[in-house]
Design a protein around this motif. Structure first.
Motif, short mmCIF file in Angstrom:
data_model
loop_
_atom_site.label_atom_id
_atom_site.label_comp_id
_atom_site.label_asym_id
_atom_site.label_seq_id
_atom_site.Cartn_x
_atom_site.Cartn_y
_atom_site.Cartn_z
N ASP A 1 0.82 -1.17 -0.27
CA ASP A 1 -0.25 0.33 0.26
C ASP A 1 0.79 1.17 0.20
N GLU A 2 0.05 2.12 -0.89
CA GLU A 2 1.53 3.48 -0.98
C GLU A 2 1.23 4.59 0.21
N ALA A 3 0.38 4.43 0.89
CA ALA A 3 0.28 4.78 2.60
C ALA A 3 1.09 4.85 2.86
N ALA A 4 1.94 3.56 3.04
CA ALA A 4 3.04 2.73 4.36
C ALA A 4 4.26 3.48 4.17
N TYR A 5 3.83 4.12 2.80
CA TYR A 5 5.62 5.08 2.86
C TYR A 5 5.30 5.91 3.79
N LYS A 6 4.80 6.51 3.96
CA LYS A 6 4.36 7.83 4.67
C LYS A 6 4.02 7.73 6.25
N GLN A 7 3.74 5.84 6.19
CA GLN A 7 3.27 5.59 7.96
C GLN A 7 4.36 5.24 8.32
N VAL A 8 5.68 5.36 7.88
CA VAL A 8 7.00 4.17 8.68
C VAL A 8 8.12 5.52 8.54
N LEU A 9 7.73 6.65 7.88
CA LEU A 9 8.52 7.91 7.51
C LEU A 9 7.75 8.23 9.23
N ALA A 10 6.74 8.42 8.87
CA ALA A 10 6.18 9.24 10.17
C ALA A 10 6.81 8.28 11.87
N GLY A 11 7.34 6.75 11.72
CA GLY A 11 6.78 6.18 12.99
C GLY A 11 8.82 6.74 12.72
N ILE A 12 9.38 6.53 11.75
CA ILE A 12 10.59 6.80 12.53
C ILE A 12 10.72 8.20 13.13
N TYR A 13 9.82 9.22 12.30
CA TYR A 13 10.29 10.61 13.20
C TYR A 13 9.80 10.57 15.24
N ALA A 14 8.83 9.71 14.97
CA ALA A 14 8.10 9.65 16.17
C ALA A 14 8.54 9.16 17.22
N ASN A 15 10.34 8.09 16.61
CA ASN A 15 10.52 7.32 17.29
C ASN A 15 11.04 7.73 18.64
N LEU A 16 11.66 9.70 18.25
CA LEU A 16 12.38 10.16 19.06
C LEU A 16 11.89 11.00 19.66
N ALA A 17 10.59 10.84 19.58
CA ALA A 17 9.54 11.56 20.36
C ALA A 17 8.59 10.71 21.70
N LEU A 18 8.32 9.52 21.27
CA LEU A 18 6.88 8.38 21.83
C LEU A 18 8.64 7.35 22.54
N THR A 19 7.85 6.65 23.18
CA THR A 19 8.50 5.58 23.89
C THR A 19 7.99 3.71 23.00
N GLY A 20 6.67 4.62 22.67
CA GLY A 20 6.35 3.23 22.44
C GLY A 20 5.06 3.18 21.84
N THR A 21 4.46 2.92 21.27
CA THR A 21 2.97 2.76 20.35
C THR A 21 1.62 2.25 21.21
N ASP A 22 1.74 2.05 23.01
CA ASP A 22 0.99 1.14 22.85
C ASP A 22 0.73 2.80 24.51
N GLY A 23 0.66 4.26 24.54
CA GLY A 23 0.44 4.42 25.39
C GLY A 23 2.43 5.24 26.45
N PRO A 24 1.73 5.82 27.05
CA PRO A 24 3.03 5.97 27.56
C PRO A 24 3.68 5.32 29.14
N GLU A 25 3.14 4.09 29.47
CA GLU A 25 3.62 3.24 29.80
C GLU A 25 4.56 2.15 29.05
N SER A 26 4.57 2.19 27.81
CA SER A 26 5.11 1.70 27.25
C SER A 26 6.84 1.12 26.25
N SER A 27 7.39 0.82 25.59
CA SER A 27 8.20 1.09 25.18
C SER A 27 8.91 0.33 24.40
N ASN A 28 8.91 -0.15 23.08
CA ASN A 28 9.87 -0.44 21.84
C ASN A 28 10.84 -1.32 21.96
N LEU A 29 11.34 -0.82 23.16
CA LEU A 29 13.06 -1.26 23.02
C LEU A 29 13.16 -2.30 24.29
N LYS A 30 13.27 -3.20 24.21
CA LYS A 30 13.34 -4.21 25.56
C LYS A 30 14.34 -4.52 26.16
#
Length: 162
Positions: A46-75
């Motif tokens: 899906d072409e929309a995935a390019y924009k979503q993945v790019l947004a996720g790269i920048y979001a990684n600098l501001a957010l810690t995870g995708t499931d709320g403030p206590e979540s972290s995508n780092l183990k």
């Protein structure tokens, strides 16, 4: 007696050799059962995935995870000690005496503020891990957006301009 032993030994070696050659065929070719898991070859259908993945790269600098403030995508790293802006502020200003932080009970801040940190400091581990995750995400995006891959996926000029 010795010839029987040699014959059994030879047959045993041949059997072990055959078993090792055939034992791993197609064991690793699996498809995940989780509906939320997207395989890399299906992500950019899906072409929309390019924009979503790019947004996720920048979001990684501001957010810690995708499931709320206590979540972290780092183990094995606390979400509070891996937020990029927070650990950047701590490592740059506390260690240089530009800021006095009175909440020294936060993990790792006391050591950074007093310049007695070690390699196991949770803030430094969070900074290192978050920065390396950002680099890995950006590198993967660049690998998936080469001209050849974009041409093979028939990506429009509008999406390429992003």
């Amino acid at each position: 007696m010795k010839t029987k032993f040699k014959m059994y030994k030879t047959i045993g070696v041949i059997c072990i050799f055959i078993v090792t050659l055939v034992s791993c065929t197609d064991d690793l070719n699996i498809t995940p059962n989780d509906d939320q898991t997207v395989l890399s070859e299906n992500l950019f259908e899906d072409e929309a995935a390019y924009k979503q993945v790019l947004a996720g790269i920048y979001a990684n600098l501001a957010l810690t995870g995708t499931d709320g403030p206590e979540s972290s995508n780092l183990k094995n790293i606390d979400a509070g000690t891996s937020q990029f802006g927070r650990v950047l502020l701590y490592t740059q200003t506390l260690s240089a005496d530009q800021m006095i932080w009175s909440y020294e009970n936060d993990p790792g801040t006391r050591e950074i503020q007093r310049n007695i940190w070690t390699a196991q400091n949770p803030l430094l581990l969070g900074m290192f891990s978050r920065a390396h995750l950002s680099v890995a995400l950006a590198n993967n995006f660049l690998r998936e957006t080469t001209e050849a891959k974009l041409d093979s996926r028939n990506v429009s000029e509008d999406t390429r301009a992003i």
